[in-house]
Design a protein around this motif. Structure first.
Motif, mmCIF file in Angstrom:
data_model
loop_
_atom_site.group_PDB
_atom_site.id
_atom_site.type_symbol
_atom_site.label_atom_id
_atom_site.label_comp_id
_atom_site.label_asym_id
_atom_site.label_seq_id
_atom_site.Cartn_x
_atom_site.Cartn_y
_atom_site.Cartn_z
ATOM 1 N N VAL A 1 0.122 -2.852 0.852
ATOM 2 C CA VAL A 1 0.135 -2.650 2.304
ATOM 3 C C VAL A 1 0.191 -3.961 3.069
ATOM 4 O O VAL A 1 0.459 -3.971 4.279
ATOM 5 N N TRP A 2 -0.052 -5.086 2.392
ATOM 6 C CA TRP A 2 -0.035 -6.391 3.068
ATOM 7 C C TRP A 2 1.342 -7.047 3.005
ATOM 8 O O TRP A 2 1.569 -8.082 3.620
ATOM 9 N N SER A 3 2.242 -6.442 2.250
ATOM 10 C CA SER A 3 3.587 -7.005 2.138
ATOM 11 C C SER A 3 4.412 -6.687 3.383
ATOM 12 O O SER A 3 4.300 -5.583 3.944
ATOM 13 N N PRO A 4 5.268 -7.627 3.832
ATOM 14 C CA PRO A 4 6.146 -7.338 4.970
ATOM 15 C C PRO A 4 7.085 -6.166 4.689
ATOM 16 O O PRO A 4 7.560 -5.514 5.623
ATOM 17 N N GLU A 5 7.340 -5.909 3.400
ATOM 18 C CA GLU A 5 8.250 -4.826 3.029
ATOM 19 C C GLU A 5 7.545 -3.480 2.845
ATOM 20 O O GLU A 5 8.169 -2.498 2.438
ATOM 21 N N THR A 6 6.250 -3.429 3.135
ATOM 22 C CA THR A 6 5.518 -2.181 2.920
ATOM 23 C C THR A 6 6.124 -1.038 3.731
ATOM 24 O O THR A 6 6.577 -1.221 4.863
ATOM 25 N N ARG A 7 6.123 0.152 3.112
ATOM 26 C CA ARG A 7 6.644 1.343 3.780
ATOM 27 C C ARG A 7 5.545 2.380 3.999
ATOM 28 O O ARG A 7 5.834 3.536 4.283
ATOM 29 N N ILE A 8 4.310 1.954 3.870
ATOM 30 C CA ILE A 8 3.205 2.895 3.944
ATOM 31 C C ILE A 8 3.141 3.611 5.294
ATOM 32 O O ILE A 8 2.733 4.767 5.377
ATOM 33 N N HIS A 9 3.593 2.943 6.361
ATOM 34 C CA HIS A 9 3.543 3.570 7.685
ATOM 35 C C HIS A 9 4.434 4.810 7.783
ATOM 36 O O HIS A 9 4.229 5.651 8.662
ATOM 37 N N GLN A 10 5.399 4.906 6.889
ATOM 38 C CA GLN A 10 6.242 6.099 6.889
ATOM 39 C C GLN A 10 5.458 7.338 6.460
ATOM 40 O O GLN A 10 5.828 8.464 6.798
ATOM 41 N N SER A 11 4.376 7.115 5.707
ATOM 42 C CA SER A 11 3.547 8.226 5.236
ATOM 43 C C SER A 11 2.213 8.304 5.955
ATOM 44 O O SER A 11 1.724 9.393 6.256
ATOM 45 N N PRO B 1 0.384 6.657 9.309
ATOM 46 C CA PRO B 1 0.546 5.800 10.485
ATOM 47 C C PRO B 1 -0.538 4.735 10.601
ATOM 48 O O PRO B 1 -0.358 3.744 11.306
ATOM 49 N N LEU B 2 -1.649 4.923 9.882
ATOM 50 C CA LEU B 2 -2.729 3.935 9.905
ATOM 51 C C LEU B 2 -2.461 2.775 8.957
ATOM 52 O O LEU B 2 -3.195 1.785 8.964
ATOM 53 N N GLY B 3 -1.434 2.907 8.123
ATOM 54 C CA GLY B 3 -1.056 1.815 7.229
ATOM 55 C C GLY B 3 -2.026 1.575 6.096
ATOM 56 O O GLY B 3 -2.166 0.443 5.627
ATOM 57 N N LYS B 4 -2.699 2.627 5.642
ATOM 58 C CA LYS B 4 -3.721 2.473 4.607
ATOM 59 C C LYS B 4 -3.391 3.317 3.383
ATOM 60 O O LYS B 4 -2.680 4.307 3.454
ATOM 61 N N VAL B 5 -3.959 2.901 2.249
ATOM 62 C CA VAL B 5 -3.961 3.711 1.041
ATOM 63 C C VAL B 5 -5.430 4.033 0.745
ATOM 64 O O VAL B 5 -6.312 3.293 1.150
ATOM 65 N N PRO B 6 -5.667 5.173 0.071
ATOM 66 C CA PRO B 6 -4.711 6.071 -0.553
ATOM 67 C C PRO B 6 -4.049 7.019 0.438
ATOM 68 O O PRO B 6 -4.599 7.326 1.495
ATOM 69 N N CYS B 7 -2.869 7.479 0.033
ATOM 70 C CA CYS B 7 -2.168 8.520 0.775
ATOM 71 C C CYS B 7 -1.603 9.494 -0.246
ATOM 72 O O CYS B 7 -0.919 9.079 -1.182
ATOM 73 N N ILE C 1 0.794 12.571 -1.051
ATOM 74 C CA ILE C 1 1.944 13.349 -0.588
ATOM 75 C C ILE C 1 1.922 14.679 -1.329
ATOM 76 O O ILE C 1 2.039 14.727 -2.552
ATOM 77 N N MET C 2 1.763 15.749 -0.582
ATOM 78 C CA MET C 2 1.620 17.062 -1.198
ATOM 79 C C MET C 2 2.966 17.693 -1.511
ATOM 80 O O MET C 2 4.021 17.138 -1.180
ATOM 81 N N GLU C 3 2.928 18.842 -2.155
ATOM 82 C CA GLU C 3 4.148 19.472 -2.662
ATOM 83 C C GLU C 3 5.175 19.756 -1.562
ATOM 84 O O GLU C 3 6.382 19.712 -1.799
ATOM 85 N N ASP C 4 4.695 20.018 -0.348
ATOM 86 C CA ASP C 4 5.630 20.302 0.747
ATOM 87 C C ASP C 4 6.075 19.039 1.481
ATOM 88 O O ASP C 4 6.771 19.102 2.486
ATOM 89 N N GLY C 5 5.651 17.865 0.958
ATOM 90 C CA GLY C 5 6.063 16.593 1.546
ATOM 91 C C GLY C 5 5.149 16.073 2.623
ATOM 92 O O GLY C 5 5.334 14.946 3.104
ATOM 93 N N SER C 6 4.156 16.851 3.024
ATOM 94 C CA SER C 6 3.245 16.399 4.077
ATOM 95 C C SER C 6 2.196 15.441 3.504
ATOM 96 O O SER C 6 1.756 15.609 2.361
ATOM 97 N N PRO C 7 1.794 14.425 4.279
ATOM 98 C CA PRO C 7 0.837 13.443 3.784
ATOM 99 C C PRO C 7 -0.606 13.827 4.104
ATOM 100 O O PRO C 7 -0.890 14.512 5.089
ATOM 101 N N MET C 8 -1.485 13.373 3.253
ATOM 102 C CA MET C 8 -2.914 13.514 3.487
ATOM 103 C C MET C 8 -3.532 12.142 3.250
ATOM 104 O O MET C 8 -3.238 11.493 2.246
ATOM 105 N N PHE C 9 -4.355 11.685 4.184
ATOM 106 C CA PHE C 9 -4.944 10.365 3.995
ATOM 107 C C PHE C 9 -6.431 10.354 4.301
ATOM 108 O O PHE C 9 -6.971 11.304 4.865
ATOM 109 N N ASP C 10 -7.057 9.265 3.884
ATOM 110 C CA ASP C 10 -8.498 9.009 3.851
ATOM 111 C C ASP C 10 -9.048 9.566 2.537
ATOM 112 O O ASP C 10 -8.902 10.758 2.230
#
Length: 203
Positions: free
Chosen positions: A33-43, A45-51, A53-62
């Motif tokens: 998440v600290w890399s300039p190339e990170t794509r975590i915000h696509q999943s 919006p808080l830019g954190k892991v873990p995230c 991705i469920m079977e329907d493509g929706s994200p769950m975080f925290d």
């Protein structure tokens, strides 16, 4: 399911341990998440892991949300009581363990991301006081019990074990093992589980 995470994050480790204990299949995608190339915000919006991705493509975080959800997917190794005071007590243990982590992570970020002249020792001391107080309460509440909740392995132990493991990884100068031998005994017992052996934090 797909888990987006890192090999060093204790919050990610908590979710990985739960996935292993529940014997759930998932794909694992490493993300810095600290890399300039990170794509975590696509999943997330808080830019954190873990995230997750469920079977329907929706994200769950925290990690707390994910761990609680995963425990509902299968009766294998139930980590949370169904309801009531016992469930709340497990969640308090988890909140305490995560709170210790939150404070320690802030200290690490202060020391690694800010130049020496920008660092605040008062801030560091304030956060480290939270770490010390949290460890003291953990030890007092554990007492002579086999696990955090007495005789049963729960999410409380997963959270505490991940916290203690990360402190040993990033803050080896904190002498929690010597100060709190009951926490050391718990951690050593947890470390024998495959779920913990297979998720030891790495750079």
């Amino acid at each position: 399911m797909k888990l987006i995470g890192s090999l060093a994050s204790p919050y990610v480790r908590k979710v990985r341990v739960v996935l292993a204990e529940k014997k759930l299949d998932y794909a694992y995608e490493l993300e810095n998440v600290w890399s300039p190339e990170t794509r975590i915000h696509q999943s997330n919006p808080l830019g954190k892991v873990p995230c997750l991705i469920m079977e329907d493509g929706s994200p769950m975080f925290d990690s707390r949300v994910i761990a609680e959800y995963l425990d509902t997917l299968t009766p294998v190794c139930k980590l949370l009581p169904p309801n009531g005071r016992d469930r709340a007590d497990v969640k308090v243990w988890e909140a305490l363990a995560d709170g210790v982590l939150d404070a320690a992570v802030l200290v690490r970020l202060e020391r690694t991301l800010r130049s020496k002249d920008q660092q605040s020792e008062a801030w560091v001391e304030r956060q480290m006081a939270k770490v010390a107080a949290g460890l003291e309460v953990m030890s007092a509440d554990l007492g002579d019990s086999a696990f955090c909740m007495g005789t049963h392995y729960t999410l409380a132990d997963v959270a505490v074990g991940c916290t203690l493991g990360w402190l040993s990884f990033r803050f080896p100068d904190i002498g929690w093992r010597g100060d709190y031998p009951n926490l050391a005994r718990l951690f050593d017992k947890l470390s024998e589980r495959a779920s913990f052996r297979d998720t030891v934090p790495q750079q």
